[in-house]
Design an enzyme around this catalytic site. Structure first.
Site, mmCIF file in Angstrom:
data_model
loop_
_atom_site.group_PDB
_atom_site.id
_atom_site.type_symbol
_atom_site.label_atom_id
_atom_site.label_comp_id
_atom_site.label_asym_id
_atom_site.label_seq_id
_atom_site.Cartn_x
_atom_site.Cartn_y
_atom_site.Cartn_z
ATOM 1 N N ASP A 198 -6.564 -3.142 2.076
ATOM 2 C CA ASP A 198 -6.926 -4.510 2.041
ATOM 3 C C ASP A 198 -8.460 -4.561 2.132
ATOM 4 O OD1 ASP A 198 -6.443 -7.371 1.642
ATOM 5 O OD2 ASP A 198 -6.146 -7.828 3.795
ATOM 6 N N MET B 85 -5.907 0.007 8.773
ATOM 7 C CA MET B 85 -5.011 0.931 8.152
ATOM 8 C C MET B 85 -4.933 0.086 6.726
ATOM 9 S SD MET B 85 -3.322 3.580 8.074
ATOM 10 C CE MET B 85 -2.207 4.440 7.085
ATOM 11 N N HIS C 40 -6.151 -9.000 10.574
ATOM 12 C CA HIS C 40 -4.428 -9.028 10.058
ATOM 13 C C HIS C 40 -3.948 -9.319 11.939
ATOM 14 C CE1 HIS C 40 -4.940 -6.275 6.587
ATOM 15 N NE2 HIS C 40 -5.354 -7.385 6.336
ATOM 16 N N SER D 90 -8.509 -4.571 10.802
ATOM 17 C CA SER D 90 -7.020 -4.863 10.962
ATOM 18 C C SER D 90 -6.624 -4.052 12.244
ATOM 19 C CB SER D 90 -6.120 -4.064 9.554
ATOM 20 O OG SER D 90 -4.850 -4.466 9.883
ATOM 21 N N THR D 91 -5.982 -2.915 12.083
ATOM 22 C CA THR D 91 -5.573 -2.123 13.133
ATOM 23 C C THR D 91 -7.076 -1.907 14.075
ATOM 24 O OG1 THR D 91 -3.795 -1.272 12.261
ATOM 25 C CG2 THR D 91 -4.367 -0.353 14.336
#
Length: 360
Positions: free
Chosen positions: A295, A292, A199, A173-174
Protein backbone atom coordinates in the site's frame (compact mmCIF):
# COMPACT_ATOMS: atom_id res chain seq x y z
CA UNK A 1 8.41 -25.56 6.46
CA UNK A 2 8.89 -24.76 10.14
CA UNK A 3 5.73 -23.37 11.67
CA UNK A 4 5.72 -20.02 13.48
CA UNK A 5 5.64 -20.92 17.17
CA UNK A 6 3.46 -18.73 19.38
CA UNK A 7 2.89 -18.38 23.12
CA UNK A 8 -0.44 -16.84 24.13
CA UNK A 9 -0.44 -14.85 27.39
CA UNK A 10 -3.85 -13.82 28.75
CA UNK A 11 -5.53 -14.17 32.15
CA UNK A 12 -8.84 -15.19 30.55
CA UNK A 13 -9.11 -18.91 29.88
CA UNK A 14 -11.78 -18.19 27.26
CA UNK A 15 -9.53 -15.76 25.36
CA UNK A 16 -6.56 -18.17 25.58
CA UNK A 17 -8.75 -20.90 24.11
CA UNK A 18 -10.13 -18.72 21.33
CA UNK A 19 -6.73 -17.31 20.32
CA UNK A 20 -5.21 -20.80 20.40
CA UNK A 21 -7.97 -22.15 18.14
CA UNK A 22 -7.50 -19.27 15.70
CA UNK A 23 -3.72 -19.64 15.54
CA UNK A 24 -3.76 -23.43 15.33
CA UNK A 25 -6.24 -23.25 12.43
CA UNK A 26 -3.48 -21.74 10.27
CA UNK A 27 -1.20 -24.13 8.37
CA UNK A 28 1.96 -22.11 9.05
CA UNK A 29 1.69 -21.42 12.79
CA UNK A 30 0.99 -23.17 16.06
CA UNK A 31 0.51 -22.35 19.73
CA UNK A 32 3.27 -24.04 21.72
CA UNK A 33 2.13 -22.67 25.07
CA UNK A 34 -0.64 -20.65 26.73
CA UNK A 35 0.01 -18.81 29.99
CA UNK A 36 -2.43 -17.10 32.40
CA UNK A 37 0.14 -14.53 33.54
CA UNK A 38 3.70 -13.33 32.85
CA UNK A 39 5.19 -15.35 35.70
CA UNK A 40 4.13 -18.61 34.06
CA UNK A 41 5.03 -17.21 30.64
CA UNK A 42 8.63 -16.49 31.63
CA UNK A 43 9.42 -20.16 32.13
CA UNK A 44 7.56 -21.11 28.93
CA UNK A 45 9.66 -18.61 26.95
CA UNK A 46 12.88 -20.06 28.37
CA UNK A 47 11.96 -23.64 27.53
CA UNK A 48 9.92 -23.25 24.33
CA UNK A 49 11.79 -20.34 22.65
CA UNK A 50 8.75 -19.10 20.66
CA UNK A 51 8.92 -16.97 17.54
CA UNK A 52 6.09 -14.63 18.63
CA UNK A 53 4.15 -13.75 21.79
CA UNK A 54 0.60 -12.47 22.02
CA UNK A 55 0.31 -10.43 25.22
CA UNK A 56 -2.62 -9.08 27.17
CA UNK A 57 -2.12 -5.95 29.26
CA UNK A 58 -4.25 -6.23 32.38
CA UNK A 59 -3.19 -9.42 34.13
CA UNK A 60 -2.60 -10.59 37.70
CA UNK A 61 0.84 -10.86 39.35
CA UNK A 62 2.56 -8.64 36.78
CA UNK A 63 1.15 -5.94 34.50
CA UNK A 64 1.59 -6.66 30.80
CA UNK A 65 3.51 -3.43 30.22
CA UNK A 66 5.90 -4.16 33.06
CA UNK A 67 6.51 -7.61 31.62
CA UNK A 68 6.98 -6.25 28.11
CA UNK A 69 9.53 -3.69 29.30
CA UNK A 70 11.56 -6.37 31.11
CA UNK A 71 11.30 -8.69 28.10
CA UNK A 72 12.49 -6.09 25.59
CA UNK A 73 15.46 -5.16 27.77
CA UNK A 74 16.59 -8.71 28.54
CA UNK A 75 15.32 -10.94 25.69
CA UNK A 76 13.86 -8.91 22.78
CA UNK A 77 11.34 -10.84 20.69
CA UNK A 78 8.31 -10.08 18.52
CA UNK A 79 5.20 -9.27 20.55
CA UNK A 80 1.65 -8.64 19.34
CA UNK A 81 -0.45 -6.88 21.98
CA UNK A 82 -4.08 -7.87 22.51
CA UNK A 83 -5.80 -4.63 23.53
CA UNK A 84 -9.25 -3.46 24.57
CA UNK A 85 -10.91 -0.83 22.36
CA UNK A 86 -11.17 1.79 25.09
CA UNK A 87 -9.46 5.11 25.73
CA UNK A 88 -7.46 3.55 28.53
CA UNK A 89 -6.72 0.53 26.36
CA UNK A 90 -5.50 2.65 23.45
CA UNK A 91 -3.16 4.70 25.68
CA UNK A 92 -1.72 1.48 27.06
CA UNK A 93 -1.35 0.08 23.55
CA UNK A 94 0.70 3.06 22.37
CA UNK A 95 2.91 2.74 25.41
CA UNK A 96 3.42 -0.93 24.47
CA UNK A 97 4.46 0.11 20.95
CA UNK A 98 6.94 2.59 22.47
CA UNK A 99 8.40 -0.28 24.49
CA UNK A 100 8.92 -2.38 21.36
CA UNK A 101 5.74 -4.36 20.64
CA UNK A 102 5.48 -4.94 16.89
CA UNK A 103 1.73 -4.48 16.55
CA UNK A 104 -1.61 -4.94 18.28
CA UNK A 105 -5.04 -6.42 17.72
CA UNK A 106 -8.29 -5.64 19.48
CA UNK A 107 -9.32 -8.13 22.14
CA UNK A 108 -11.98 -10.44 20.69
CA UNK A 109 -15.57 -9.65 21.69
CA UNK A 110 -17.75 -12.27 23.28
CA UNK A 111 -19.77 -12.54 20.03
CA UNK A 112 -16.63 -12.79 17.88
CA UNK A 113 -17.78 -16.07 16.33
CA UNK A 114 -20.23 -14.03 14.24
CA UNK A 115 -17.23 -12.48 12.45
CA UNK A 116 -14.55 -15.04 13.20
CA UNK A 117 -13.18 -15.26 9.65
CA UNK A 118 -12.19 -11.59 9.47
CA UNK A 119 -10.76 -11.65 12.99
CA UNK A 120 -8.79 -14.81 12.20
CA UNK A 121 -7.28 -13.20 9.10
CA UNK A 122 -6.25 -10.13 11.13
CA UNK A 123 -4.58 -12.05 13.95
CA UNK A 124 -2.85 -14.53 11.63
CA UNK A 125 -1.60 -11.74 9.37
CA UNK A 126 -0.14 -9.76 12.26
CA UNK A 127 1.58 -12.81 13.71
CA UNK A 128 3.16 -13.56 10.31
CA UNK A 129 4.41 -9.99 10.05
CA UNK A 130 5.69 -10.03 13.63
CA UNK A 131 7.63 -13.23 13.02
CA UNK A 132 9.67 -11.38 10.36
CA UNK A 133 9.91 -8.03 12.14
CA UNK A 134 13.18 -6.40 13.15
CA UNK A 135 13.10 -6.21 16.95
CA UNK A 136 15.57 -4.12 18.91
CA UNK A 137 16.67 -4.22 22.51
CA UNK A 138 15.02 -1.56 24.64
CA UNK A 139 17.67 0.77 26.01
CA UNK A 140 17.37 2.65 29.31
CA UNK A 141 16.10 6.19 28.82
CA UNK A 142 16.66 9.42 30.69
CA UNK A 143 13.88 11.89 31.36
CA UNK A 144 10.23 11.15 30.72
CA UNK A 145 10.68 8.97 27.65
CA UNK A 146 8.56 11.24 25.50
CA UNK A 147 9.58 12.73 22.18
CA UNK A 148 11.84 10.20 20.49
CA UNK A 149 12.89 6.61 21.05
CA UNK A 150 15.74 7.72 23.33
CA UNK A 151 13.67 10.25 25.23
CA UNK A 152 15.37 13.30 23.70
CA UNK A 153 13.87 15.73 21.23
CA UNK A 154 16.89 16.71 19.17
CA UNK A 155 16.84 20.29 17.92
CA UNK A 156 16.77 21.00 14.21
CA UNK A 157 17.88 24.35 12.86
CA UNK A 158 15.08 26.44 11.42
CA UNK A 159 14.90 26.16 7.64
CA UNK A 160 13.98 29.44 5.97
CA UNK A 161 12.46 29.88 2.57
CA UNK A 162 9.98 26.97 2.75
CA UNK A 163 6.97 27.78 0.58
CA UNK A 164 3.59 27.91 2.31
CA UNK A 165 2.21 25.98 -0.67
CA UNK A 166 4.27 22.91 0.20
CA UNK A 167 2.76 19.86 1.86
CA UNK A 168 4.20 16.75 3.55
CA UNK A 169 2.31 13.51 2.83
CA UNK A 170 3.16 10.47 5.02
CA UNK A 171 2.13 6.81 4.84
CA UNK A 172 2.99 3.97 7.22
CA UNK A 173 1.81 0.65 8.63
CA UNK A 174 3.47 -1.86 10.98
CA UNK A 175 5.92 -0.01 13.20
CA UNK A 176 4.59 3.29 11.89
CA UNK A 177 3.25 4.77 15.12
CA UNK A 178 6.75 5.16 16.55
CA UNK A 179 8.29 6.06 13.18
CA UNK A 180 5.75 8.82 12.64
CA UNK A 181 6.41 10.16 16.12
CA UNK A 182 10.17 10.12 15.49
CA UNK A 183 9.60 12.30 12.42
CA UNK A 184 6.99 14.71 13.79
CA UNK A 185 8.72 15.53 17.09
CA UNK A 186 11.60 17.07 15.12
CA UNK A 187 9.47 19.34 12.93
CA UNK A 188 9.20 23.06 13.78
CA UNK A 189 5.85 24.71 14.47
CA UNK A 190 5.97 26.60 11.15
CA UNK A 191 6.58 23.57 8.92
CA UNK A 192 4.20 22.86 6.01
CA UNK A 193 0.88 21.13 6.61
CA UNK A 194 1.04 17.34 6.94
CA UNK A 195 -1.43 14.60 5.99
CA UNK A 196 -0.89 11.08 7.38
CA UNK A 197 -2.36 7.68 6.59
CA UNK A 198 -1.38 5.06 9.19
CA UNK A 199 -3.02 1.65 9.10
CA UNK A 200 -4.90 1.58 12.39
CA UNK A 201 -8.36 0.46 13.49
CA UNK A 202 -11.18 2.81 14.38
CA UNK A 203 -11.01 3.77 18.04
CA UNK A 204 -7.24 4.21 18.13
CA UNK A 205 -6.50 7.03 15.68
CA UNK A 206 -7.87 9.81 17.89
CA UNK A 207 -5.80 8.66 20.86
CA UNK A 208 -2.79 8.38 18.56
CA UNK A 209 -3.26 11.96 17.37
CA UNK A 210 -3.76 13.27 20.90
CA UNK A 211 -0.65 11.47 22.10
CA UNK A 212 1.42 13.01 19.28
CA UNK A 213 -0.05 16.44 19.94
CA UNK A 214 1.26 16.30 23.50
CA UNK A 215 4.87 15.64 22.49
CA UNK A 216 5.23 17.60 19.22
CA UNK A 217 5.89 21.27 18.51
CA UNK A 218 3.31 21.12 15.72
CA UNK A 219 -0.42 20.55 16.30
CA UNK A 220 -1.65 17.01 15.56
CA UNK A 221 -5.28 15.96 15.25
CA UNK A 222 -7.45 13.20 13.85
CA UNK A 223 -8.93 14.58 10.65
CA UNK A 224 -12.64 15.38 10.70
CA UNK A 225 -12.83 16.18 6.99
CA UNK A 226 -13.32 19.62 5.53
CA UNK A 227 -10.43 21.21 7.44
CA UNK A 228 -8.25 23.78 5.77
CA UNK A 229 -4.70 22.34 5.77
CA UNK A 230 -2.64 24.79 7.80
CA UNK A 231 1.13 25.11 8.30
CA UNK A 232 2.33 23.58 11.54
CA UNK A 233 -0.61 21.15 11.63
CA UNK A 234 -0.77 17.40 10.97
CA UNK A 235 -4.01 15.60 10.08
CA UNK A 236 -4.24 11.85 10.69
CA UNK A 237 -6.69 9.67 8.77
CA UNK A 238 -9.35 8.27 11.13
CA UNK A 239 -9.49 4.51 11.38
CA UNK A 240 -12.86 4.35 9.64
CA UNK A 241 -12.13 6.45 6.52
CA UNK A 242 -9.74 7.20 3.69
CA UNK A 243 -8.11 10.62 3.94
CA UNK A 244 -7.83 12.66 0.72
CA UNK A 245 -6.33 16.01 -0.17
CA UNK A 246 -8.61 18.36 -2.07
CA UNK A 247 -8.37 21.92 -3.38
CA UNK A 248 -10.91 24.59 -2.47
CA UNK A 249 -10.09 27.82 -4.23
CA UNK A 250 -6.56 28.73 -3.21
CA UNK A 251 -6.63 26.43 -0.16
CA UNK A 252 -5.87 22.78 0.44
CA UNK A 253 -8.56 20.98 2.46
CA UNK A 254 -9.06 17.48 3.83
CA UNK A 255 -11.78 15.10 2.72
CA UNK A 256 -12.86 11.80 4.26
CA UNK A 257 -14.27 8.88 2.29
CA UNK A 258 -15.76 5.57 3.35
CA UNK A 259 -15.27 4.03 -0.07
CA UNK A 260 -14.20 0.40 -0.19
CA UNK A 261 -10.80 -0.55 1.29
CA UNK A 262 -7.84 -0.30 -1.09
CA UNK A 263 -5.09 -2.93 -0.76
CA UNK A 264 -7.35 -4.28 2.03
CA UNK A 265 -6.94 -1.06 4.00
CA UNK A 266 -9.12 1.86 4.96
CA UNK A 267 -7.48 4.29 5.47
CA UNK A 268 -5.24 3.49 2.51
CA UNK A 269 -1.90 5.15 1.82
CA UNK A 270 -2.46 4.79 -1.93
CA UNK A 271 -5.69 6.79 -1.72
CA UNK A 272 -3.96 9.62 0.15
CA UNK A 273 -0.90 9.64 -2.13
CA UNK A 274 -3.00 9.59 -5.31
CA UNK A 275 -5.08 12.53 -4.11
CA UNK A 276 -1.86 14.43 -3.31
CA UNK A 277 -0.52 13.69 -6.79
CA UNK A 278 -3.70 15.06 -8.34
CA UNK A 279 -4.09 18.16 -6.15
CA UNK A 280 -0.60 19.18 -5.06
CA UNK A 281 1.77 17.81 -7.73
CA UNK A 282 5.26 19.23 -7.28
CA UNK A 283 4.22 21.03 -4.09
CA UNK A 284 3.96 17.70 -2.26
CA UNK A 285 6.76 15.82 -0.56
CA UNK A 286 5.99 12.12 -0.06
CA UNK A 287 7.29 10.00 2.79
CA UNK A 288 6.76 6.24 3.06
CA UNK A 289 7.71 4.62 6.35
CA UNK A 290 7.90 1.12 7.81
CA UNK A 291 5.05 -1.26 7.01
CA UNK A 292 4.04 -4.60 5.54
CA UNK A 293 2.65 -4.95 2.03
CA UNK A 294 2.55 -2.66 -0.98
CA UNK A 295 0.00 0.00 0.00
CA UNK A 296 1.37 3.38 -1.02
CA UNK A 297 3.77 2.25 -3.74
CA UNK A 298 1.48 2.96 -6.71
CA UNK A 299 0.28 6.23 -5.20
CA UNK A 300 3.83 7.35 -4.53
CA UNK A 301 4.71 6.64 -8.17
CA UNK A 302 1.77 8.85 -9.19
CA UNK A 303 3.17 11.56 -6.92
CA UNK A 304 6.61 11.30 -8.53
CA UNK A 305 5.12 11.48 -12.01
CA UNK A 306 3.25 14.60 -10.89
CA UNK A 307 6.51 16.24 -9.81
CA UNK A 308 6.64 15.41 -6.10
CA UNK A 309 9.89 14.48 -4.35
CA UNK A 310 9.65 11.22 -2.42
CA UNK A 311 11.55 9.77 0.55
CA UNK A 312 11.51 6.19 1.82
CA UNK A 313 12.69 4.88 5.17
CA UNK A 314 15.74 2.64 4.84
CA UNK A 315 15.67 -1.08 5.57
CA UNK A 316 17.95 -0.89 8.60
CA UNK A 317 15.62 1.36 10.56
CA UNK A 318 12.30 -0.26 9.52
CA UNK A 319 10.42 -2.66 11.75
CA UNK A 320 9.13 -4.19 8.49
CA UNK A 321 10.72 -3.19 5.17
CA UNK A 322 7.68 -3.95 3.04
CA UNK A 323 5.99 -0.75 1.91
CA UNK A 324 9.25 1.19 1.40
CA UNK A 325 10.77 -1.72 -0.53
CA UNK A 326 7.75 -1.93 -2.86
CA UNK A 327 7.85 1.81 -3.53
CA UNK A 328 11.59 1.68 -4.22
CA UNK A 329 11.18 -1.31 -6.55
CA UNK A 330 8.46 0.52 -8.47
CA UNK A 331 10.74 3.49 -9.09
CA UNK A 332 8.65 5.84 -6.97
CA UNK A 333 11.37 6.97 -4.56
CA UNK A 334 13.96 9.74 -4.93
CA UNK A 335 15.86 9.13 -1.69
CA UNK A 336 16.28 6.36 0.88
CA UNK A 337 16.80 7.80 4.34
CA UNK A 338 17.43 6.35 7.85
CA UNK A 339 14.61 7.19 10.24
CA UNK A 340 16.88 9.27 12.49
CA UNK A 341 17.65 11.58 9.54
CA UNK A 342 14.16 11.73 8.02
CA UNK A 343 12.91 14.98 9.57
CA UNK A 344 16.14 16.78 8.66
CA UNK A 345 15.98 15.56 5.06
CA UNK A 346 12.34 16.61 4.78
CA UNK A 347 13.11 20.14 5.94
CA UNK A 348 16.28 20.40 3.87
CA UNK A 349 14.47 19.33 0.71
CA UNK A 350 11.61 21.71 1.35
CA UNK A 351 14.13 24.52 1.76
CA UNK A 352 15.87 23.45 -1.46
CA UNK A 353 19.13 22.38 0.17
CA UNK A 354 19.11 18.60 -0.35
CA UNK A 355 22.02 17.35 -2.42
CA UNK A 356 21.18 14.92 -5.20
CA UNK A 357 24.06 12.52 -4.53
CA UNK A 358 21.83 9.86 -3.01
CA UNK A 359 19.04 10.10 -5.57
CA UNK A 360 17.80 6.69 -6.72
Amino acid sequence: MKKISVIVIDDSALIRKLLSEIINSQPDMEVVGAAPDPIVAREMIRTLNPDVLTLDVEMPKMDGLEFLEKLMRLRPMPVVMVSTLTERGSETTFRALELGAVDFVAKPKMDIRNSLEAYTDEIAGKIRVASRARVRRLEPVAGNGQGTANGVVAPIARHYGISTEKLIIIGASTGGTEAIKDVLVHLPPDCPGILIAQHMPEGFTRSFAERLDRVCKIRVKESEGGERVLPGHAYIAPGHSHLLLKKSGANYVTELSQADPVNRHRPSVDVLFQSAAHCAGKNALGVILTGMGKDGAAGMLDMRHAGAYNLAQDEGSCVVFGMPREAIAMGAVDEIVPLKDMAGRILAKLAGTVKQAVRI
